[in-house]
Design a protein around this motif. Structure first.
Motif, short mmCIF file in Angstrom:
data_model
loop_
_atom_site.label_atom_id
_atom_site.label_comp_id
_atom_site.label_asym_id
_atom_site.label_seq_id
_atom_site.Cartn_x
_atom_site.Cartn_y
_atom_site.Cartn_z
N GLY A 49 0.86 -1.26 -0.01
CA GLY A 49 0.05 0.11 0.10
C GLY A 49 0.72 1.29 -0.16
N THR A 50 1.96 1.03 -0.43
CA THR A 50 3.05 2.54 -0.42
C THR A 50 2.73 3.59 -1.75
OG1 THR A 50 4.62 1.38 -1.93
CG2 THR A 50 4.71 1.07 0.79
N GLY A 51 2.19 2.72 -2.83
CA GLY A 51 2.00 3.66 -3.83
C GLY A 51 3.27 3.88 -4.33
N ASP A 52 3.57 5.42 -4.51
CA ASP A 52 4.99 5.67 -4.95
C ASP A 52 6.01 6.11 -3.85
OD1 ASP A 52 4.20 5.59 -7.57
OD2 ASP A 52 3.40 7.67 -7.93
N THR A 53 5.44 5.94 -2.68
CA THR A 53 6.31 6.46 -1.42
C THR A 53 7.25 5.56 -1.18
OG1 THR A 53 4.00 7.08 -0.26
CG2 THR A 53 5.86 6.96 0.87
N LYS A 54 8.41 6.22 -1.04
CA LYS A 54 9.68 5.66 -0.85
C LYS A 54 9.69 4.71 0.41
CE LYS A 54 13.29 7.98 0.05
NZ LYS A 54 14.39 9.00 0.24
N VAL A 55 10.21 3.47 0.57
CA VAL A 55 10.28 2.61 1.71
C VAL A 55 11.82 2.95 2.23
CG1 VAL A 55 10.32 0.16 2.56
CG2 VAL A 55 8.67 0.92 0.87
N GLU A 56 12.04 2.93 3.38
CA GLU A 56 13.54 3.09 4.22
C GLU A 56 13.63 2.34 5.05
OE1 GLU A 56 14.74 7.65 3.98
OE2 GLU A 56 12.76 7.37 4.80
N VAL A 57 14.45 1.32 5.17
CA VAL A 57 14.86 0.33 6.21
C VAL A 57 16.23 0.75 6.79
CG1 VAL A 57 15.20 -2.02 6.79
CG2 VAL A 57 13.78 -1.41 4.83
N PHE A 58 16.44 0.90 8.42
CA PHE A 58 17.37 1.00 8.99
C PHE A 58 17.83 0.13 9.93
CE2 PHE A 58 15.25 5.05 7.66
CZ PHE A 58 16.08 6.01 7.46
N GLY A 59 18.95 -0.06 10.26
CA GLY A 59 19.46 -1.25 11.09
C GLY A 59 19.25 -0.29 12.78
N THR A 60 19.43 -1.22 13.59
CA THR A 60 19.25 -0.53 15.16
C THR A 60 20.33 0.21 15.41
OG1 THR A 60 20.55 -2.65 15.84
CG2 THR A 60 18.22 -2.66 16.01
N ASN A 61 21.52 0.54 14.54
CA ASN A 61 22.34 1.45 14.60
C ASN A 61 22.33 2.79 14.01
OD1 ASN A 61 22.94 0.68 12.19
ND2 ASN A 61 25.12 0.17 12.27
N GLY A 62 20.98 2.71 13.36
CA GLY A 62 20.72 3.93 12.58
C GLY A 62 21.16 4.01 11.36
N ALA A 63 21.99 3.08 10.92
CA ALA A 63 22.56 3.09 9.57
C ALA A 63 21.36 2.66 8.54
CB ALA A 63 23.81 2.06 9.31
N ALA A 64 21.44 3.28 7.40
CA ALA A 64 20.23 2.91 6.48
C ALA A 64 20.75 1.73 5.70
CB ALA A 64 20.41 4.06 5.13
N VAL A 65 19.70 0.54 5.56
CA VAL A 65 19.99 -0.64 4.86
C VAL A 65 19.42 -0.65 3.56
CG1 VAL A 65 19.53 -2.98 5.12
CG2 VAL A 65 20.03 -1.78 7.23
N TYR A 66 18.34 0.18 3.13
CA TYR A 66 17.53 -0.03 1.84
C TYR A 66 16.75 1.46 1.95
CZ TYR A 66 14.43 -1.10 -1.71
OH TYR A 66 13.62 -0.86 -2.97
N SER A 67 16.92 1.76 0.61
CA SER A 67 15.90 2.87 0.08
C SER A 67 15.50 2.94 -1.07
CB SER A 67 16.52 4.40 0.55
OG SER A 67 15.82 5.33 0.18
N GLY A 68 14.20 2.70 -1.25
CA GLY A 68 13.72 2.39 -2.55
C GLY A 68 12.19 2.01 -2.62
N SER A 69 11.79 1.45 -3.64
CA SER A 69 10.56 0.82 -3.74
C SER A 69 10.18 -0.45 -2.86
CB SER A 69 9.95 0.90 -5.32
OG SER A 69 10.50 -0.29 -5.67
N ALA A 70 8.86 -0.46 -2.39
CA ALA A 70 8.51 -1.82 -1.95
C ALA A 70 8.67 -3.02 -2.94
CB ALA A 70 7.00 -1.72 -1.34
N ASP A 71 8.74 -2.77 -4.15
CA ASP A 71 8.72 -3.92 -4.85
C ASP A 71 10.36 -4.42 -5.01
OD1 ASP A 71 6.05 -3.69 -5.73
OD2 ASP A 71 6.60 -2.13 -7.30
N ASN A 72 11.32 -3.66 -4.51
CA ASN A 72 12.52 -3.99 -4.77
C ASN A 72 13.11 -4.30 -3.39
OD1 ASN A 72 12.52 -4.08 -7.60
ND2 ASN A 72 12.89 -1.80 -7.43
N LEU A 73 12.27 -4.51 -2.42
CA LEU A 73 12.66 -4.79 -0.98
C LEU A 73 13.76 -5.82 -0.74
CD1 LEU A 73 12.59 -3.07 1.84
CD2 LEU A 73 10.64 -4.76 2.05
N PRO A 74 14.92 -5.83 -0.43
CA PRO A 74 15.87 -6.95 -0.57
C PRO A 74 15.61 -7.93 0.80
CG PRO A 74 17.01 -5.01 0.48
CD PRO A 74 15.60 -4.60 0.06
N GLU A 75 15.95 -9.22 0.58
CA GLU A 75 15.83 -9.93 1.83
C GLU A 75 16.83 -9.68 2.77
OE1 GLU A 75 16.19 -14.69 2.53
OE2 GLU A 75 15.33 -14.09 0.52
#
Length: 105
Positions: free
Chosen positions: A58-84
């Motif tokens: 349900g994100t539409g065009d909104t960017k998905v961001e994933v961060f580790g517990t240390n605050g470092a960015a792990v992923y930024s992009g679309s929900a369709d390309n979310l890595p394992e």
């Protein structure tokens, strides 16, 4: 003097008792995590975990961001390309919706 408890996943207490620094805890308790598996925010965005993978809908065009517990960015992009993601705790943000997810392998 009181000591805090170290809560570990069910079936892993013996392992924690063998390795530093965990073996220094006197009060190790096993538990089975239970809680919210998925959350739906306003606008229909859902963030959850299915089969050990992060699922965002349900994100539409909104960017998905994933961060580790240390605050470092792990992923930024679309929900369709979310890595394992590797096993661990992550923070997932979609617009103003933020959720903590736990990936177990």
């Amino acid at each position: 003097m009181q000591y805090g408890a170290l809560y570990v996943p069910t079936g892993t207490k013996a392992l924690y008792e063998q390795y530093d620094p965990w073996r220094n805890f006197f009060n190790i308790k096993e538990y089975t995590p239970s809680g919210i598996e998925e959350i739906e925010a306003e606008g229909g965005v859902t963030i959850g975990v299915e089969g050990g993978k992060t699922v965002v809908n349900g994100t539409g065009d909104t960017k998905v961001e994933v961060f580790g517990t240390n605050g470092a960015a792990v992923y930024s992009g679309s929900a369709d390309n979310l890595p394992e993601l590797a096993a661990g705790i992550y923070i997932v943000r979609v617009g103003s919706t933020v959720k903590k997810v736990a990936i177990a392998k």
